[in-house]
Write an enzyme that holds these catalytic residues in place. Structure first.
Site, short mmCIF file in Angstrom:
data_model
loop_
_atom_site.label_atom_id
_atom_site.label_comp_id
_atom_site.label_asym_id
_atom_site.label_seq_id
_atom_site.Cartn_x
_atom_site.Cartn_y
_atom_site.Cartn_z
N TYR A 16 30.62 31.15 41.80
CA TYR A 16 29.30 31.28 42.37
C TYR A 16 28.21 31.23 41.32
CZ TYR A 16 30.71 36.27 41.84
OH TYR A 16 31.21 37.47 41.40
N GLU B 98 23.76 48.16 40.40
CA GLU B 98 24.59 47.76 41.53
C GLU B 98 24.62 48.82 42.61
OE1 GLU B 98 28.86 45.69 42.40
OE2 GLU B 98 28.76 47.13 40.77
N ARG C 92 43.64 8.33 44.08
CA ARG C 92 43.45 9.07 42.82
C ARG C 92 43.22 10.56 43.04
NH1 ARG C 92 38.44 5.68 40.80
NH2 ARG C 92 37.98 6.11 43.00
N GLN D 195 23.09 32.56 35.88
CA GLN D 195 24.45 32.98 35.57
C GLN D 195 25.42 32.28 36.51
OE1 GLN D 195 24.87 37.23 34.87
NE2 GLN D 195 26.84 37.27 35.89
N ALA D 196 26.61 31.94 36.00
CA ALA D 196 27.67 31.34 36.82
C ALA D 196 28.92 32.18 36.65
CB ALA D 196 27.92 29.90 36.43
N ASN D 197 29.54 32.60 37.76
CA ASN D 197 30.70 33.49 37.73
C ASN D 197 31.92 32.83 38.35
OD1 ASN D 197 28.93 35.46 36.74
ND2 ASN D 197 28.56 36.31 38.77
#
Length: 204
Positions: free
Chosen positions: A130, A141, A21, A45-47
């Site tokens: 990530y 930054e 499968r 947070q998820a990127n």
């Protein structure tokens, strides 16, 4: 999970179950993570990043102190993912470690708060996903030139690298941002729990 040659960087290799499968795997397990790292991964947070071949991006601490921890995997294609210790006072300051992340092994790479992160797409449509412990703050930054020979990252020589962010105010040479107030400090960083040794410039 395997401790890399940069303090606070870990590599997780999941067990992959395959049959007619397809395949199934757990690319992150909270219990395994906490047992190795010493604390849970806080998710804020998820990127997802999709890159063409040869594009290379790097950043150091994209949030205010203590910074942003990351758990990274490659969902499609292949990337060369690099961790650089840019934390002032760290026992592995200035060292880097590189691993190939791909959609075949589905490994997960954890970076503690304050570690620099760079990756280069080795294939078209390389997809990196990530998880982040803190939200991204653009104005905070601090990026370091990933091609700076002072760092000495051994990028592939058979690909014409296209750096992302080159020439921007936050995209600094490595030697310049070592003064206080620019790079994160090692002391007080939650991820600085495992003080590993290692060599400067560890390749894949």
């Amino acid at each position: 999970m395997e401790l890399l040659d940069v303090d606070g960087a870990w590599l997780y290799t999941p067990e992959i179950m395959r049959d007619e499968r397809g395949e199934f795997l757990e690319w992150f397990r909270g219990r395994t993570f906490q047992e190795k790292i010493g604390h849970p991964l806080s998710l804020a947070q998820a990127n997802c990043s999709v890159s063409r071949k040869a594009f290379c991006a790097a950043s150091t601490s994209p949030t205010p102190p203590p910074g942003q921890a990351k758990y990274v995997t490659c969902a499609s294609g292949t990337v060369l993912d690099v961790v650089v210790d840019v934390r002032r006072g760290s026992p592995t300051f200035g060292r880097w470690a590189a691993v190939r992340l791909d959609a075949a092994r589905h490994q997960g790479l954890y970076l503690a708060e304050g570690l620099g992160h760079a990756f280069m797409a080795l294939t078209d449509d390389a997809t990196v996903v990530y998880l982040c412990s803190q939200p991204y703050v653009a104005e905070a930054e601090r990026a370091v030139d990933p091609l700076d020979p002072a760092i000495g990252i051994e990028w592939p020589t058979d690909i014409d690298i296209v750096p992302v962010g080159e020439g921007t105010p936050t995209h600094r040479p490595w030697r310049r941002p070592r003064r206080p107030g620019i790079l994160p400090d090692y002391e007080g960083v939650p991820g600085a729990l495992h003080r590993g040794g290692g060599r400067r410039g560890t390749g894949p």
